[in-house]
Scaffold this motif. Structure first.
Motif, PDB file in Angstrom:
ATOM      1  N   GLY A  53       0.624  -1.204   0.099  1.00 36.23           N
ATOM      2  CA  GLY A  53       0.104  -0.083  -0.309  1.00 36.23           C
ATOM      3  C   GLY A  53       0.791   1.318   0.065  1.00 36.23           C
ATOM      4  N   GLY A  54       1.911   1.112  -0.632  1.00 38.60           N
ATOM      5  CA  GLY A  54       2.809   2.366  -0.705  1.00 38.60           C
ATOM      6  C   GLY A  54       3.746   2.343   0.568  1.00 38.60           C
ATOM      7  N   ALA A  55       3.583   1.831   1.450  1.00 40.71           N
ATOM      8  CA  ALA A  55       4.265   1.752   2.852  1.00 40.71           C
ATOM      9  C   ALA A  55       5.527   0.664   2.451  1.00 40.71           C
ATOM     10  CB  ALA A  55       3.718   1.351   3.942  1.00 40.71           C
ATOM     11  N   VAL A  56       6.769   1.478   2.394  1.00 42.96           N
ATOM     12  CA  VAL A  56       8.144   0.521   2.321  1.00 42.96           C
ATOM     13  C   VAL A  56       8.931   0.075   3.461  1.00 42.96           C
ATOM     14  CG1 VAL A  56      10.337   0.869   1.133  1.00 42.96           C
ATOM     15  CG2 VAL A  56       8.384   2.028  -0.012  1.00 42.96           C
ATOM     16  N   VAL A  57       9.165  -1.130   3.638  1.00 40.26           N
ATOM     17  CA  VAL A  57       9.949  -1.763   4.746  1.00 40.26           C
ATOM     18  C   VAL A  57      11.284  -2.088   3.855  1.00 40.26           C
ATOM     19  CG1 VAL A  57      10.063  -3.527   6.391  1.00 40.26           C
ATOM     20  CG2 VAL A  57       8.011  -2.423   5.900  1.00 40.26           C
ATOM     21  N   ILE A  58      12.530  -1.817   4.697  1.00 40.50           N
ATOM     22  CA  ILE A  58      13.577  -1.817   4.138  1.00 40.50           C
ATOM     23  C   ILE A  58      14.473  -2.490   5.219  1.00 40.50           C
ATOM     24  CG2 ILE A  58      16.044  -0.999   3.229  1.00 40.50           C
ATOM     25  CD1 ILE A  58      14.394   1.403   2.083  1.00 40.50           C
ATOM     26  N   GLY A  59      15.114  -3.621   5.017  1.00 46.76           N
ATOM     27  CA  GLY A  59      15.695  -4.468   6.076  1.00 46.76           C
ATOM     28  C   GLY A  59      17.125  -5.107   5.455  1.00 46.76           C
ATOM     29  N   GLY A  60      17.956  -4.983   6.411  1.00 52.42           N
ATOM     30  CA  GLY A  60      19.363  -5.151   6.166  1.00 52.42           C
ATOM     31  C   GLY A  60      20.171  -4.565   7.031  1.00 52.42           C
ATOM     32  N   GLU A  61      21.541  -4.519   6.703  1.00 47.45           N
ATOM     33  CA  GLU A  61      22.754  -4.026   7.571  1.00 47.45           C
ATOM     34  C   GLU A  61      22.830  -2.523   7.290  1.00 47.45           C
ATOM     35  OE1 GLU A  61      26.076  -6.405   8.996  1.00 47.45           O
ATOM     36  OE2 GLU A  61      25.383  -7.607   7.509  1.00 47.45           O
ATOM     37  N   PHE A  62      23.062  -1.653   8.351  1.00 48.80           N
ATOM     38  CA  PHE A  62      23.205  -0.125   7.823  1.00 48.80           C
ATOM     39  C   PHE A  62      24.559   0.120   8.793  1.00 48.80           C
ATOM     40  CE2 PHE A  62      18.726  -1.040   7.631  1.00 48.80           C
ATOM     41  CZ  PHE A  62      18.375  -0.520   6.397  1.00 48.80           C
ATOM     42  N   ALA A  63      25.368   0.675   7.982  1.00 50.35           N
ATOM     43  CA  ALA A  63      26.823   1.136   8.573  1.00 50.35           C
ATOM     44  C   ALA A  63      26.602   2.076   9.723  1.00 50.35           C
ATOM     45  CB  ALA A  63      27.631   1.681   7.419  1.00 50.35           C
ATOM     46  N   ASP A  64      25.695   3.108   9.690  1.00 49.86           N
ATOM     47  CA  ASP A  64      25.341   4.166  10.985  1.00 49.86           C
ATOM     48  C   ASP A  64      24.086   4.787  10.568  1.00 49.86           C
ATOM     49  OD1 ASP A  64      26.191   5.818   8.909  1.00 49.86           O
ATOM     50  OD2 ASP A  64      28.353   5.934   9.324  1.00 49.86           O
ATOM     51  N   ASP A  65      24.197   5.649  11.499  1.00 53.37           N
ATOM     52  CA  ASP A  65      22.704   6.564  11.405  1.00 53.37           C
ATOM     53  C   ASP A  65      22.839   7.264  10.103  1.00 53.37           C
ATOM     54  OD1 ASP A  65      21.939   5.582  13.678  1.00 53.37           O
ATOM     55  OD2 ASP A  65      22.622   7.310  14.953  1.00 53.37           O
ATOM     56  N   ALA A  66      23.970   7.839   9.635  1.00 49.76           N
ATOM     57  CA  ALA A  66      24.157   8.636   8.260  1.00 49.76           C
ATOM     58  C   ALA A  66      23.808   7.736   7.245  1.00 49.76           C
ATOM     59  CB  ALA A  66      25.212   9.111   8.364  1.00 49.76           C
ATOM     60  N   GLU A  67      23.906   6.716   7.202  1.00 55.70           N
ATOM     61  CA  GLU A  67      23.553   5.816   5.970  1.00 55.70           C
ATOM     62  C   GLU A  67      22.051   5.419   6.225  1.00 55.70           C
ATOM     63  OE1 GLU A  67      25.598   2.436   3.549  1.00 55.70           O
ATOM     64  OE2 GLU A  67      24.903   1.350   5.392  1.00 55.70           O
ATOM     65  N   ARG A  68      21.470   5.303   7.441  1.00 54.29           N
ATOM     66  CA  ARG A  68      19.774   4.939   7.380  1.00 54.29           C
ATOM     67  C   ARG A  68      19.299   5.960   6.879  1.00 54.29           C
ATOM     68  NH1 ARG A  68      21.603   1.800  12.176  1.00 54.29           N
ATOM     69  NH2 ARG A  68      22.166   3.622  13.251  1.00 54.29           N
ATOM     70  N   ALA A  69      19.699   7.451   7.365  1.00 46.16           N
ATOM     71  CA  ALA A  69      19.107   8.532   6.954  1.00 46.16           C
ATOM     72  C   ALA A  69      19.161   8.636   5.445  1.00 46.16           C
ATOM     73  CB  ALA A  69      19.833   9.685   7.728  1.00 46.16           C
ATOM     74  N   VAL A  70      20.198   8.289   4.712  1.00 39.13           N
ATOM     75  CA  VAL A  70      20.429   8.428   3.344  1.00 39.13           C
ATOM     76  C   VAL A  70      19.319   7.357   2.814  1.00 39.13           C
ATOM     77  CG1 VAL A  70      21.797   7.864   1.469  1.00 39.13           C
ATOM     78  CG2 VAL A  70      22.855   9.220   3.225  1.00 39.13           C
ATOM     79  N   VAL A  71      19.485   6.023   3.197  1.00 38.20           N
ATOM     80  CA  VAL A  71      18.413   5.160   2.519  1.00 38.20           C
ATOM     81  C   VAL A  71      17.016   5.699   2.724  1.00 38.20           C
ATOM     82  CG1 VAL A  71      17.909   2.674   2.953  1.00 38.20           C
ATOM     83  CG2 VAL A  71      20.102   3.385   2.916  1.00 38.20           C
TER      84      VAL A  71
ATOM     85  N   GLY B 277       4.867   7.449  -5.157  1.00 37.04           N
ATOM     86  CA  GLY B 277       3.997   6.627  -4.678  1.00 37.04           C
ATOM     87  C   GLY B 277       4.531   6.205  -3.342  1.00 37.04           C
ATOM     88  N   VAL B 278       5.622   6.497  -2.608  1.00 37.81           N
ATOM     89  CA  VAL B 278       6.004   6.228  -1.543  1.00 37.81           C
ATOM     90  C   VAL B 278       5.260   6.917  -0.346  1.00 37.81           C
ATOM     91  CG1 VAL B 278       7.702   5.883   0.170  1.00 37.81           C
ATOM     92  CG2 VAL B 278       8.119   5.240  -1.975  1.00 37.81           C
ATOM     93  N   THR B 279       4.321   6.067   0.584  1.00 35.90           N
ATOM     94  CA  THR B 279       3.738   6.947   1.718  1.00 35.90           C
ATOM     95  C   THR B 279       4.424   6.959   2.764  1.00 35.90           C
ATOM     96  OG1 THR B 279       2.371   4.769   2.101  1.00 35.90           O
ATOM     97  CG2 THR B 279       1.609   6.175   0.510  1.00 35.90           C
ATOM     98  N   ALA B 280       5.346   6.036   3.264  1.00 41.26           N
ATOM     99  CA  ALA B 280       6.143   5.738   4.506  1.00 41.26           C
ATOM    100  C   ALA B 280       7.224   4.992   4.240  1.00 41.26           C
ATOM    101  CB  ALA B 280       5.095   5.174   5.711  1.00 41.26           C
ATOM    102  N   VAL B 281       8.300   5.215   5.173  1.00 37.70           N
ATOM    103  CA  VAL B 281       9.435   4.080   4.918  1.00 37.70           C
ATOM    104  C   VAL B 281       9.829   3.796   6.251  1.00 37.70           C
ATOM    105  CG1 VAL B 281      12.034   4.094   4.342  1.00 37.70           C
ATOM    106  CG2 VAL B 281      10.304   5.453   3.225  1.00 37.70           C
ATOM    107  N   GLU B 282       9.985   2.469   6.402  1.00 42.65           N
ATOM    108  CA  GLU B 282      10.509   1.672   7.523  1.00 42.65           C
ATOM    109  C   GLU B 282      11.818   1.088   7.493  1.00 42.65           C
ATOM    110  OE1 GLU B 282       9.162  -1.642  11.016  1.00 42.65           O
ATOM    111  OE2 GLU B 282       7.684  -0.967   9.556  1.00 42.65           O
ATOM    112  N   LEU B 283      12.695   1.333   8.394  1.00 44.76           N
ATOM    113  CA  LEU B 283      13.896   0.663   8.316  1.00 44.76           C
ATOM    114  C   LEU B 283      13.917  -0.539   9.590  1.00 44.76           C
ATOM    115  CD1 LEU B 283      16.303   3.597   7.657  1.00 44.76           C
ATOM    116  CD2 LEU B 283      15.296   2.109   6.055  1.00 44.76           C
ATOM    117  N   ARG B 284      14.045  -1.689   8.919  1.00 48.56           N
ATOM    118  CA  ARG B 284      14.702  -2.858   9.944  1.00 48.56           C
ATOM    119  C   ARG B 284      16.180  -3.368   9.769  1.00 48.56           C
ATOM    120  NH1 ARG B 284       8.934  -6.154   8.690  1.00 48.56           N
ATOM    121  NH2 ARG B 284       7.576  -4.429   9.612  1.00 48.56           N
TER     122      ARG B 284
END
Length: 200
Positions: A155-173, A182-189
Motif C-alpha cells: 500500500g505504498g509503505a516501504v519496509v527496508i531490511g538489512g545492515e546499515f553502517a551507521d545513522d547517516a547511512e540509515r538517513a540516506v537510505v 507513490g511512497v507513503t511511508a518508509v520503515e527501516l528494519r
C-alpha cells in the motif's frame, strides 16, 4: 484505462529533415526504441525506430556512410496513431498485431503523446510492484549495484531490511526511498550479521 492515462509526454520526436545520425543520437540518449517523426505543423508523418537505423547502416552494402541520410528516407510510413481516448486494450492489440514499438497519440491531428511497449508493461504490474522496483533501483545504485537490502512494499509503505553502517547511512537510505513516486511511508528494519544466521 485510456491512452491518455499512460502515454509519455512531453514527446521526444524527430523531423523528416533531421539526419539519421541525429535521430539515432536522440534514440540512444533517451533510451527509446522508436520515435515519432513530425512535420513543421506537428503532424505525425512516420516513425523512426532502432530497426530503421540498423537497416540504414546495412543499406545495399555499397560501402557508403548513410548516417547523413534524411530521416524521411528511412522512417516507417504511413504510421498508425491513436487518440487520447483510445482504450488500452485496443492500443495493445494494435501494437501486437503490427509489431509496433510505439504508437503516437494525436489530438485534432497533432502529436500529444506516445504509448511505448514499456508503458503497456507498467499496466501489468501492481502499483506496489512498481514502487518496489523503483526503490530497489535507487538503493542498488547507491550501493554500487551490490544488493544490500531487502525491499517490501504494501500500500505504498516501504519496509527496508538489512545492515546499515551507521545513522547517516540509515538517513540516506530512508531519504532515497522517499523520493520514489507513490511512497507513503518508509520503515527501516536493521538486521545484524549475527542475527542473519539464527534459526529462531
Amino acid at each position: 484505462m485510456k491512452a491518455r492515462d499512460l502515454m509519455s509526454r512531453p514527446v521526444i520526436s524527430v523531423r523528416p529533415d533531421d539526419t539519421v545520425r541525429e535521430a539515432v543520437t536522440r534514440i540512444t540518449e533517451h533510451g527509446f526504441a522508436a520515435l515519432p517523426v513530425v512535420d513543421e505543423g506537428g503532424q505525425v508523418v512516420g516513425v523512426f525506430s532502432e530497426s530503421d537505423a540498423v537497416r540504414v547502416t546495412m543499406r545495399a552494402g555499397d560501402g557508403a556512410d548513410h548516417r547523413g541520410d534524411l530521416v524521411s528516407t528511412a522512417m516507417s510510413s504511413p504510421v498508425e496513431v491513436v487518440t487520447p481516448g483510445t482504450d488500452i486494450a485496443t492500443v495493445a492489440e494494435r501494437m501486437l498485431a503490427g509489431r509496433l514499438r510505439c504508437l503516437p497519440v494525436v489530438e485534432e491531428g497533432l502529436l500529444v503523446g506516445v504509448v511505448a511497449r514499456r508503458d503497456l508493461l507498467r499496466t501489468l504490474l501492481r502499483d506496489d510492484d512498481v514502487i518496489t522496483a523503483n526503490v530497489r533501483a535507487l538503493l542498488d545504485d547507491y550501493a554500487g549495484s551490490r544488493r544490500r537490502w531487502t525491499v517490501e512494499v504494501t500500500g505504498g509503505a516501504v519496509v527496508i531490511g538489512g545492515e546499515f553502517a551507521d545513522d547517516a547511512e540509515r538517513a540516506v537510505v530512508a531519504a532515497l526511498a522517499h523520493t520514489a513516486a507513490g511512497v507513503t511511508a518508509v520503515e527501516l528494519r536493521p538486521v545484524t550479521s549475527l542475527s542473519l544466521g539464527r534459526d529462531d
